[in-house]
Design an enzyme around this catalytic site. Structure first.
Site, PDB file in Angstrom:
ATOM      1  N   PRO A   1      92.010  16.842 -21.076  1.00  0.00           N
ATOM      2  CA  PRO A   1      92.313  16.564 -22.492  1.00  0.00           C
ATOM      3  C   PRO A   1      91.832  17.610 -23.489  1.00  0.00           C
ATOM      4  O   PRO A   1      90.937  17.346 -24.292  1.00  0.00           O
ATOM      5  CB  PRO A   1      91.621  15.215 -22.727  1.00  0.00           C
ATOM      6  N   CYS A   2      92.445  18.780 -23.478  1.00  0.00           N
ATOM      7  CA  CYS A   2      92.037  19.818 -24.424  1.00  0.00           C
ATOM      8  C   CYS A   2      92.380  19.411 -25.862  1.00  0.00           C
ATOM      9  O   CYS A   2      91.856  19.984 -26.812  1.00  0.00           O
ATOM     10  CB  CYS A   2      92.658  21.163 -24.056  1.00  0.00           C
ATOM     11  N   HIS A   3      93.238  18.376 -26.008  1.00  0.00           N
ATOM     12  CA  HIS A   3      93.563  17.914 -27.367  1.00  0.00           C
ATOM     13  C   HIS A   3      92.381  17.207 -28.035  1.00  0.00           C
ATOM     14  O   HIS A   3      92.403  16.959 -29.224  1.00  0.00           O
ATOM     15  CB  HIS A   3      94.785  16.979 -27.335  1.00  0.00           C
TER      16      HIS A   3
END
Ligand SMILES: [Zn+2]
Length: 346
Positions: free
Chosen positions: A314-316
């Protein structure tokens, strides 16, 4: 470029609640600021008050909110109802070359079929057919069938003709030994995603309009010493069902083996990302601390950008120190949507 049917045609489909237009367009209602599926059961707006979009993404970026009745953001888990009989026919006769008049005779509108494939798979219907023929052959060769036999079954008169088509479509010769990455596209409420798997796990999940995607594919091929083929894989089915649950707000943790070749630093950064829970954000600076060097903010940001498995790694969930939503390979509007979705479903 996706072209929509004419406004008149779409408005008629809207009044008829025609399910054949599911996935073809989204309608925004100017007076309420809400957008709907064509089949929504709510009262239909006047012609002058509607605006048509080709995707939920476009409706969102134009400031519309999703309708609570027809829930247009819910993923299409399966193919639309009208298309199912055709997909079955294609599967049962993989070597058949479908002509427009044959489709029409069976009650399928050729232009609607073409639009569907263009929109969902990003390729023409004919290219889809060619691809599924080659994929069928590929799966059989993998199971031990000879290349000659596969060529014959696919309706090729010569082995060299088959081998050439196979090579053109996949970039490698039929019967090649070594690792294969199976890729395909899956629809999501934020637009189609490209997915890549091996027998060991997921190695790519990326929005298809991301500029980096070609580079990502090349890096993967090189790093994994693999060839690619478009087609089906059990792992793809599993991932798309988990993703679908995520988009419906029912899944917060993914249970999928990941294949993430990379440098030691990239691995560390991606590991640290996976540990950030659903609905929680961190700053680049905090992440740098976790990775072991508070000064490595830039390097962390870079490794984030090089993440090949969106959403699941989850780089968001990484935002600016001041809370700003910046830098997302898949587009800032998607990052905004994902974070809002996670806050609301916590
Ligand atoms: Zn609706």
């Amino acid at each position: 470029m996706i072209t929509l049917p004419s406004s008149d045609e779409m408005y008629k489909a809207l009044l008829d609640k025609n399910s054949q237009y599911e996935g073809v367009f989204i309608v925004g209602v100017k007076t309420t600021g809400i957008f709907c599926r064509p089949t929504c059961s709510a009262r239909k707006p006047k012609y002058k008050n509607v605006e048509f979009f080709s995707s939920t993404k476009d409706a969102l970026t134009n400031g519309y909110r999703a309708c609570k009745v027809c829930r247009p953001m819910k993923t299409y888990q399966s193919n639309p109802e009208w298309l199912t009989p055709l997909l079955k026919l294609i599967e049962s006769q993989p070597d058949k070359k479908w002509k427009d008049y044959e489709l029409a005779q069976l009650g399928f509108s050729p232009s609607r079929v073409r639009r569907y494939f263009k929109k969902t798979h990003g390729i023409t219907f004919q290219a889809y057919l060619r691809m599924s023929r080659i994929n069928t052959a590929f799966l059989k060769i993998k199971e031990g069938q000879t290349v000659t036999r596969s060529a014959f079954e696919q309706g090729y008169n010569s082995l060299s003709g088959f081998s050439e088509t196979f090579k053109n479509m996949t970039g490698f010769s039929p019967g090649t030994e070594g690792q294969i990455i199976t890729i395909n596209r899956i629809p999501t409420p934020l637009g189609p995603m490209m997915i890549g798997v091996t027998d060991e796990g997921l190695c790519l999940l990326e929005f298809t309009d991301r500029k980096m995607i070609e580079t990502q594919l090349d890096v993967l091929k090189r790093r994994m010493k693999s060839e690619m083929i478009t087609g089906k894989h059990v792992m793809i089915d599993e991932i798309s069902s988990q993703l679908s649950e995520y988009f419906e707000g029912k899944r917060k943790v993914f249970d999928i083996p990941l294949v993430v070749p990379g440098t030691e630093f990239q691995q560390k950064t991606w590991d640290a990302l996976i540990k950030i829970p659903f609905g929680v954000t961190r700053s680049y600076k905090q992440q740098a601390g976790v990775v072991g060097n508070v000064k490595a903010v830039r390097a962390v940001a870079r490794a984030n950008g090089e993440n090949r498995i969106s959403i699941i790694i989850p780089c968001h969930r990484i935002i600016g120190s001041d809370g700003s939503i910046v830098g997302y390979g898949g587009g800032v509007h998607r990052k905004q949507w994902l974070l809002k979705h996670e806050f609301e479903n916590q």
